[in-house]
Design a protein around this motif. Sequence first.
Motif: not given
Length: 329
Positions: A207-208, A282-285, A293-295, A324-325
């Motif tokens: 997403s962007y 990273e988005g909601i997980n 990794s890493p976030k 992924l943002n």
Amino acid sequence: MKTFLRTFILPGCLFLFACSKGVDGKQEEEIPFGQDEVRKQLSFSDLPERSKTLIVSGTGTYVNLMENQRPKLPDFRSLDRNPNILRGFVKDIFGRPVKNAEVGVRSSIAGGFYSSATGLSDQNGYYEVNIPVGNTEIWGSKVTIEYQGGRAFVSLFPADSTLSEFRSSDGAVKNFVLLPYGNGRPDEIAKAPQWPTSYVGGSIHLSYNLRTETLPLPGSFPIGSVIVVKLMPVDLVHAEERITFIIKKEVLNNSLYINNIPLGKYNLELSLSDGRTILIQEGINLKQEFGLSPKQAEGKAALTFIPGDPECLTWFGNWKEVPLNIELK
């Protein structure tokens, strides 16, 4: 009723037969459990390597990395249909029996009420389900696997690529395969080819924001720029080859689903085609041990797929997309 095993050895082959005897001692049936169809699985370092580049148009919202390719399915020994019984075998792509796979059915009679039943596969991959009376459908098939230090509930694929309803009185034979990637139900792919559950493999969702003259948001991507995604496998589940994927996406919309990625662990690299760095978050997980990794990372990170919930519908992928943002540095 007693059940026992007989072993027959022929040159190069081993056959196990499960035999049932009734109270009168007469043999009712012999079910062959052949071990001669198992193919050798290569270690990760010995897998053949190749790279694959995919171009996604500016209006494209998804890409299916493996397209119509799927692993070679194993052979299955013939079984007769028995009234009121669903049965079959569960194997992996190399022909090895899959133990403790669960297959569930539900049957309906007039009034719309359902009765359900399940069966578990044994050490030979063989399972049986006593079917409730009525019109019957197979609604679930799954197995729990070890995945990247955790556990994942993985849906199973019908070996003949069909799942039709049948009458309980007719019984049915249905074999299943544990696949590391592949297309799922054709009707679901036709309706929603962008959704990760339409595929057996893993998925990533990028997403962007778009940059325009009227809205030049910080970190946004200029219209017409090209995002380059590189996925390099470092560990794979039941793999027959190692593929490095390069995905090039022209920026005309604000998201991209990367679907049907062979299961495993990858090194991820993101950049603009002109070399500019992309920031990844990273988005909601809800399963933090999986995913990125890493976030938060600058251009490079490790990536594992996020297992889905315990209830697995047959022929649907059970991996949540890694959200992924991304921003332009």
